[in-house]
Scaffold this motif. Structure first.
Motif, PDB file in Angstrom:
ATOM      1  N   LYS A  34      47.761  98.263  75.946  1.00 25.30           N
ATOM      2  CA  LYS A  34      47.393  98.540  77.331  1.00 25.30           C
ATOM      3  C   LYS A  34      46.742  97.311  77.988  1.00 25.30           C
ATOM      4  CE  LYS A  34      46.794 103.564  77.118  1.00 25.30           C
ATOM      5  NZ  LYS A  34      45.848 104.697  77.271  1.00 25.30           N
ATOM      6  N   ARG A  35      45.883  96.632  77.243  1.00 28.02           N
ATOM      7  CA  ARG A  35      45.228  95.447  77.813  1.00 28.02           C
ATOM      8  C   ARG A  35      46.248  94.344  78.112  1.00 28.02           C
ATOM      9  NH1 ARG A  35      39.721  94.518  74.178  1.00 28.02           N
ATOM     10  NH2 ARG A  35      38.661  96.486  74.736  1.00 28.02           N
ATOM     11  N   VAL A  36      47.143  94.098  77.188  1.00 29.22           N
ATOM     12  CA  VAL A  36      48.148  93.052  77.402  1.00 29.22           C
ATOM     13  C   VAL A  36      49.054  93.435  78.564  1.00 29.22           C
ATOM     14  CG1 VAL A  36      50.144  91.881  76.406  1.00 29.22           C
ATOM     15  CG2 VAL A  36      48.079  92.205  75.031  1.00 29.22           C
ATOM     16  N   ALA A  37      49.454  94.705  78.637  1.00 23.79           N
ATOM     17  CA  ALA A  37      50.323  95.146  79.733  1.00 23.79           C
ATOM     18  C   ALA A  37      49.619  94.988  81.081  1.00 23.79           C
ATOM     19  CB  ALA A  37      50.728  96.607  79.513  1.00 23.79           C
ATOM     20  N   ALA A  38      48.320  95.307  81.126  1.00 22.47           N
ATOM     21  CA  ALA A  38      47.569  95.160  82.378  1.00 22.47           C
ATOM     22  C   ALA A  38      47.480  93.688  82.779  1.00 22.47           C
ATOM     23  CB  ALA A  38      46.176  95.768  82.230  1.00 22.47           C
ATOM     24  N   LEU A  39      47.286  92.819  81.799  1.00 18.87           N
ATOM     25  CA  LEU A  39      47.206  91.387  82.095  1.00 18.87           C
ATOM     26  C   LEU A  39      48.549  90.879  82.608  1.00 18.87           C
ATOM     27  CD1 LEU A  39      45.440  88.823  81.970  1.00 18.87           C
ATOM     28  CD2 LEU A  39      46.208  88.505  79.608  1.00 18.87           C
ATOM     29  N   GLU A  40      49.630  91.325  81.993  1.00 22.65           N
ATOM     30  CA  GLU A  40      50.965  90.911  82.437  1.00 22.65           C
ATOM     31  C   GLU A  40      51.242  91.389  83.862  1.00 22.65           C
ATOM     32  OE1 GLU A  40      53.556  90.593  78.308  1.00 22.65           O
ATOM     33  OE2 GLU A  40      53.266  92.572  79.220  1.00 22.65           O
ATOM     34  N   ARG A  41      50.804  92.616  84.185  1.00 21.15           N
ATOM     35  CA  ARG A  41      51.011  93.102  85.559  1.00 21.15           C
ATOM     36  C   ARG A  41      50.223  92.257  86.548  1.00 21.15           C
ATOM     37  NH1 ARG A  41      50.517  98.140  83.018  1.00 21.15           N
ATOM     38  NH2 ARG A  41      48.332  98.332  83.698  1.00 21.15           N
ATOM     39  N   GLY A  42      48.999  91.912  86.182  1.00 21.61           N
ATOM     40  CA  GLY A  42      48.186  91.099  87.084  1.00 21.61           C
ATOM     41  C   GLY A  42      48.759  89.709  87.296  1.00 21.61           C
ATOM     42  N   LEU A  43      49.342  89.144  86.265  1.00 24.94           N
ATOM     43  CA  LEU A  43      49.919  87.798  86.362  1.00 24.94           C
ATOM     44  C   LEU A  43      51.347  87.819  86.913  1.00 24.94           C
ATOM     45  CD1 LEU A  43      48.689  86.316  82.951  1.00 24.94           C
ATOM     46  CD2 LEU A  43      47.789  85.791  85.228  1.00 24.94           C
ATOM     47  N   GLY A  44      52.009  88.942  86.774  1.00 26.00           N
ATOM     48  CA  GLY A  44      53.387  89.051  87.258  1.00 26.00           C
ATOM     49  C   GLY A  44      54.400  88.398  86.345  1.00 26.00           C
ATOM     50  N   VAL A  45      54.058  88.247  85.065  1.00 19.71           N
ATOM     51  CA  VAL A  45      54.976  87.617  84.113  1.00 19.71           C
ATOM     52  C   VAL A  45      54.882  88.355  82.777  1.00 19.71           C
ATOM     53  CG1 VAL A  45      54.803  85.326  85.170  1.00 19.71           C
ATOM     54  CG2 VAL A  45      53.229  85.957  83.318  1.00 19.71           C
ATOM     55  N   ARG A  46      55.888  88.142  81.913  1.00 19.90           N
ATOM     56  CA  ARG A  46      55.826  88.625  80.539  1.00 19.90           C
ATOM     57  C   ARG A  46      55.157  87.551  79.678  1.00 19.90           C
ATOM     58  NH1 ARG A  46      59.572  92.359  78.781  1.00 19.90           N
ATOM     59  NH2 ARG A  46      58.468  92.160  76.789  1.00 19.90           N
ATOM     60  N   LEU A  47      54.217  87.952  78.851  1.00 24.29           N
ATOM     61  CA  LEU A  47      53.508  87.009  77.991  1.00 24.29           C
ATOM     62  C   LEU A  47      54.043  87.009  76.565  1.00 24.29           C
ATOM     63  CD1 LEU A  47      49.870  87.739  79.224  1.00 24.29           C
ATOM     64  CD2 LEU A  47      51.310  85.771  79.824  1.00 24.29           C
ATOM     65  N   PHE A  48      54.629  88.145  76.131  1.00 26.02           N
ATOM     66  CA  PHE A  48      55.149  88.268  74.768  1.00 26.02           C
ATOM     67  C   PHE A  48      56.539  88.890  74.780  1.00 26.02           C
ATOM     68  CE2 PHE A  48      50.508  88.646  74.174  1.00 26.02           C
ATOM     69  CZ  PHE A  48      50.288  87.648  73.237  1.00 26.02           C
ATOM     70  N   THR A  49      57.308  88.564  73.767  1.00 24.37           N
ATOM     71  CA  THR A  49      58.542  89.301  73.465  1.00 24.37           C
ATOM     72  C   THR A  49      58.412  89.867  72.062  1.00 24.37           C
ATOM     73  OG1 THR A  49      59.613  87.304  72.591  1.00 24.37           O
ATOM     74  CG2 THR A  49      59.960  87.837  74.927  1.00 24.37           C
ATOM     75  N   ARG A  50      58.945  91.062  71.881  1.00 25.48           N
ATOM     76  CA  ARG A  50      58.901  91.674  70.558  1.00 25.48           C
ATOM     77  C   ARG A  50      59.962  91.013  69.669  1.00 25.48           C
ATOM     78  NH1 ARG A  50      54.624  95.323  69.573  1.00 25.48           N
ATOM     79  NH2 ARG A  50      54.087  96.339  71.548  1.00 25.48           N
ATOM     80  N   ALA A  51      59.599  90.726  68.447  1.00 21.76           N
ATOM     81  CA  ALA A  51      60.516  90.101  67.489  1.00 21.76           C
ATOM     82  C   ALA A  51      60.318  90.760  66.133  1.00 21.76           C
ATOM     83  CB  ALA A  51      60.241  88.592  67.407  1.00 21.76           C
ATOM     84  N   PRO A  52      61.285  90.596  65.235  1.00 21.16           N
ATOM     85  CA  PRO A  52      61.153  91.222  63.910  1.00 21.16           C
ATOM     86  C   PRO A  52      59.856  90.827  63.199  1.00 21.16           C
ATOM     87  CG  PRO A  52      63.394  90.439  64.235  1.00 21.16           C
ATOM     88  CD  PRO A  52      62.598  89.925  65.389  1.00 21.16           C
ATOM     89  N   ARG A  53      59.391  89.636  63.432  1.00 21.46           N
ATOM     90  CA  ARG A  53      58.177  89.173  62.736  1.00 21.46           C
ATOM     91  C   ARG A  53      56.896  89.477  63.507  1.00 21.46           C
ATOM     92  NH1 ARG A  53      59.848  83.190  60.331  1.00 21.46           N
ATOM     93  NH2 ARG A  53      61.618  83.924  59.048  1.00 21.46           N
ATOM     94  N   GLY A  54      57.015  90.144  64.661  1.00 25.35           N
ATOM     95  CA  GLY A  54      55.820  90.478  65.437  1.00 25.35           C
ATOM     96  C   GLY A  54      55.991  90.130  66.896  1.00 25.35           C
ATOM     97  N   ALA A  55      54.911  89.670  67.524  1.00 25.72           N
ATOM     98  CA  ALA A  55      54.927  89.318  68.945  1.00 25.72           C
ATOM     99  C   ALA A  55      54.990  87.806  69.091  1.00 25.72           C
ATOM    100  CB  ALA A  55      53.674  89.866  69.642  1.00 25.72           C
TER     101      ALA A  55
END
Length: 311
Positions: A34-55
């Motif tokens: 939730k915190r990361v999603a809120a930060l991404e909404r505030g910045l207007g960008v994606r900060l992470f992509t999901r990958a097999p090894r994690g974020a």
């Protein structure tokens, strides 16, 4: 910007997993998301992509990471600047060459690991306001000049009586004396262009003049101590007062003379002021240091104005 969200973003970026960040921050994985999603909404960008090894950080995430770390460093410095025991002890002195600065240099030498800021405020009203607001922790003043009494929340202790000396050039009539009495100064012109009406030091010298019939002239602009020394050296008719602990340096050709004043010896009373509720631990250290290292006050054969605090 939510600094906890920024802190969470950094934890995910450094560990590479939302679950690991949750463990490090002692929160749930859902809260991390939730915190990361809120930060991404505030910045207007994606900060992470999901990958097999994690974020994994996106290009925008990699760009934001160093700034996120700097945001937290700035926040930590901001908190430390106002937290007693973490910020420097801020002390007000009148000038850089006087006895008050000397007292603070001695304190710094005794406690070199204590962070210290020395400032110079002009008049006592400004200093008291700064003490009450927390802008400074202590101030050196002559307590209390004629005027309103100190507020009840401001405490003071007299820490040093500084003897006055007469400063003359080599051609002055008193230049050869090993000491002079106050009575011998009557009729001599004492030039002190730094006296400003309404200040505690001006009140001190007004009372000195009234008590002993001296002549003190404050005419002309104050160009600082170097210009004062030049004039005293070149003008046989003029002398000035200096505190015994005032640090002076002049060209060898000036041949100035510092002459003790006696019978009685006028002393300038330096007191330390502080707010009674100030919790800074170094303030107590300063007070204890001054109590242990200064010579005190009220010595027989000295003079101070009647308004000077006896404490």
């Amino acid at each position: 910007m939510d600094l906890e969200a920024v802190r969470t973003f950094i934890a995910v970026a450094e560990g590479g997993r939302f679950q690991g960040a949750a463990a490090d921050l002692s929160i749930t994985q859902q809260a991390v998301s939730k915190r990361v999603a809120a930060l991404e909404r505030g910045l207007g960008v994606r900060l992470f992509t999901r990958a097999p090894r994690g974020a994994e950080l996106t290009i925008d995430g990699r760009a934001f990471l160093p700034h996120a770390r700097e945001l937290l460093r700035v926040a930590e410095r901001a908190v430390a600047s106002v937290r007693p025991g973490r910020r420097p002890l801020r002390v007000d002195v009148l000038n850089s060459r006087g006895a008050q600065s000397g007292l603070m240099r001695g304190f710094h030498q005794a406690y070199p690991d204590l962070d210290l800021d020395v400032v110079m405020l002009f008049e006592i009203g400004t200093a008291i306001a700064a003490l009450r607001s927390g802008a400074i922790d202590a101030s050196f003043r002559a307590v209390a000049a004629p005027g309103p009494p100190l507020p009840e929340d401001i405490e003071s202790v007299r820490v040093l009586d500084e003897p006055l000396q007469l400063l003359t050039g080599p051609a002055h009539a008193l230049a050869g004396a090993r000491s002079v009495t106050v009575a011998q100064l009557a009729g001599h012109r004492i030039w002190m262009p730094g006296l400003v009406p309404g200040t505690e030091w001006a009140a001190y010298y007004d009372d000195l003049v009234a008590a002993f019939g001296l002549t003190i002239e404050a005419t002309g602009p104050n160009f600082g101590s170097d210009a004062l020394l030049d004039t005293i050296a070149d003008t046989p008719a003029l002398a000035t007062f200096m505190g015994e602990h005032t640090r002076l340096i002049w060209p060898a050709g000036h041949d100035l003379r510092r002459i003790p004043v006696t019978d009685p010896t006028p002393v300038y009373p330096h007191s330390l002021l502080w707010h009674r509720d100030n919790p800074h631990p170094a303030l107590a250290t300063l007070r204890a240091h001054l109590a242990a290292t200064t010579a005190g006050h009220g010595t027989a054969g000295t003079w101070v104005p009647g308004w000077v605090s006896p404490r």
